[in-house]
Scaffold this active site. Structure first.
Site, PDB file in Angstrom:
ATOM      1  N   LYS A 108      -2.124  -1.496  -4.003  1.00 19.34           N
ATOM      2  CA  LYS A 108      -3.011  -0.340  -3.928  1.00 19.34           C
ATOM      3  C   LYS A 108      -2.185   0.930  -3.932  1.00 19.34           C
ATOM      4  CE  LYS A 108      -5.786   1.778  -0.418  1.00 19.34           C
ATOM      5  NZ  LYS A 108      -6.174   1.729   0.931  1.00 19.34           N
ATOM      6  N   LYS A 160       0.860  -1.176   0.000  1.00 13.95           N
ATOM      7  CA  LYS A 160       0.000   0.000   0.000  1.00 13.95           C
ATOM      8  C   LYS A 160       0.894   1.222   0.000  1.00 13.95           C
ATOM      9  CE  LYS A 160      -3.595   2.121   2.773  1.00 13.95           C
ATOM     10  NZ  LYS A 160      -4.523   1.876   3.883  1.00 13.95           N
TER      11      LYS A 160
HETATM   12  C1  PBG Z   1      -7.555   2.603   5.276  1.00 11.52           C
HETATM   13  C2  PBG Z   1      -7.914   2.662   3.837  1.00 11.52           C
HETATM   14  C3  PBG Z   1      -7.770   3.723   2.941  1.00 11.52           C
HETATM   15  C4  PBG Z   1      -8.273   3.283   1.713  1.00 11.52           C
HETATM   16  C5  PBG Z   1      -8.714   1.977   1.887  1.00 11.52           C
HETATM   17  N1  PBG Z   1      -8.462   1.605   3.201  1.00 11.52           N
HETATM   18  C6  PBG Z   1      -7.322   5.109   3.191  1.00 11.52           C
HETATM   19  C7  PBG Z   1      -5.928   5.386   3.535  1.00 11.52           C
HETATM   20  O1  PBG Z   1      -5.057   4.524   3.610  1.00 11.52           O
HETATM   21  O2  PBG Z   1      -5.675   6.552   3.777  1.00 11.52           O
HETATM   22  C8  PBG Z   1      -8.322   4.087   0.446  1.00 11.52           C
HETATM   23  C9  PBG Z   1      -9.143   3.504  -0.640  1.00 11.52           C
HETATM   24  C10 PBG Z   1      -9.484   4.462  -1.729  1.00 11.52           C
HETATM   25  O3  PBG Z   1      -8.890   5.541  -1.873  1.00 11.52           O
HETATM   26  O4  PBG Z   1     -10.402   4.130  -2.480  1.00 11.52           O
HETATM   27  N2  PBG Z   1      -8.589   2.099   6.069  1.00 11.52           N
END
Ligand code: PBG
Length: 325
Positions: A248, A195
């Site tokens: 992601k 991520k």
């Molecule tokens: C954290 C989480 C995030 C997203 C999914 N899970 C936000 C972050 O890490 O700040 C982002 C997903 C998206 O932008 O569609 N719980």
């Protein structure tokens, strides 16, 4: 050339069966709050969420990924693991209405903490603050204890897969252990193994009301400049027992999707086509600058081509409809 020939030699297929639809659930009845930066996406109360789940099933989409907006936030994010928390109630209702729909839950604290960070901070929440660390340091072990409670409570409510998303060190092993101890050895873990600290999460933070009140998430999310590090992160999560891997965001990181596909051939791989990627296409389409249908189907096909088995995408419902035509 007969169109059939093109079909015969097509290397990549996209069908609704490859899609996961993310949904946002909020307290109340008959609530449908539009998310302004994500046209077509809403925060839904549980009653409307169940209708949405049924619709998702009717389109041939196998799974939803749930995010909760709690009634109240506090330093420990206590609603995240409450028996009657928003996610726990939503999962139970969806599973009773749609037993065959795969319900995946996001396991993270950021939507539930008043400071908006993904864990317990050294002051602001810690039961055992560590004097040698800065006040806003994220306490890894205290956070893991909470993630364990969240995952177990989701499985208890009927979640089919749990998806720890905070990139907290040791979170996969902790969540796996907690599930096993609570009698949920059959519930798989889908780790957000890779991520990135991305600007493309902006619209999500409006949808889930989880923006950090100060600071950022660069201490635990990855530097967009790094790809080899992604392999190391994924290897750690595999060693800790994750069943699925995830990359992601998706589009700026298709090379990383490909790397993971090759390095971990035995693990199902998901790519998360995140909120900012969705918002970009929607904005261009709304201006008449892009043909939305063609751009969406191309995007999703290319994420599959890069090596993703599953695509988590806010376009899921529209794409499924277009694919059926
Ligand atoms: C954290 C989480 C995030 C997203 C999914 N899970 C936000 C972050 O890490 O700040 C982002 C997903 C998206 O932008 O569609 N719980």
């Amino acid at each position: 050339m007969l169109p059939g020939v093109r079909g015969m030699v097509r290397e990549t297929h996209l069908s609704p069966a490859h899609l996961v639809s993310p949904l946002f659930v909020i307290h109340g009845r008959d609530v449908k709050n539009p998310v302004s930066s994500m046209p077509g996406v809403f925060q839904l109360s549980v009653d409307l969420l169940v209708a949405e789940a049924k619709h998702t099933v009717s389109l041939g989409i196998p799974a939803v990924l749930l995010f909760g907006v709690p009634a109240a936030k506090d330093p420990q994010g206590t609603e995240s693991f409450a028996r009657d928390g928003i996610i726990q109630r939503a999962v139970a209702e969806i599973k009773s209405a749609c037993p065959d729909l795969v319900v995946i839950t996001d396991v993270c604290m950021c939507e539930y903490t008043d400071h908006g960070h993904c864990g317990i901070l050294n002051t602001g929440g810690a039961r055992r603050p560590v004097p040698s660390l800065p006040e806003d340091a994220l306490l890894n072990d205290a956070t893991l204890e909470v993630l364990e409670r969240i995952a177990a409570s989701h499985a208890e409510a009927g979640a089919d897969i749990v998806a720890p998303s905070g990139m907290i060190d040791g979170m996969v092993r902790a969540v796996r252990g907690a599930l096993d101890r609570a009698g949920h050895a059959h519930v798989p873990v889908m780790s957000y193994a890779v991520k990135y600290a991305s600007a493309f999460y902006g619209p999500f933070r409006e949808a889930a009301q989880g923006a950090p009140r100060f600071g950022d998430r660069r201490s635990h999310q990855m530097d967009p400049a790094n790809a080899r590090e992604a392999l190391r992160e994924a290897a750690l999560d595999v060693e800790e027992g994750t069943d699925f891997l995830m990359v992601k965001p998706a589009l700026p990181y298709l090379d990383v999707v490909r790397l993971l596909r090759e390095r971990f051939p035995g693990h199902p791989l998901a790519a998360y086509n995140v909120s900012g990627e969705y918002a970009m296409l929607k904005a261009a389409a709304a201006n008449g600058w892009l043909n939305e249908r063609a751009a969406v189907l191309e995007t999703l096909t290319c994420i599959r081509r890069a090596g993703a088995d599953l695509v988590i995408t806010y376009h899921a419902k529209e794409a499924a409809r277009w694919l059926a035509e």
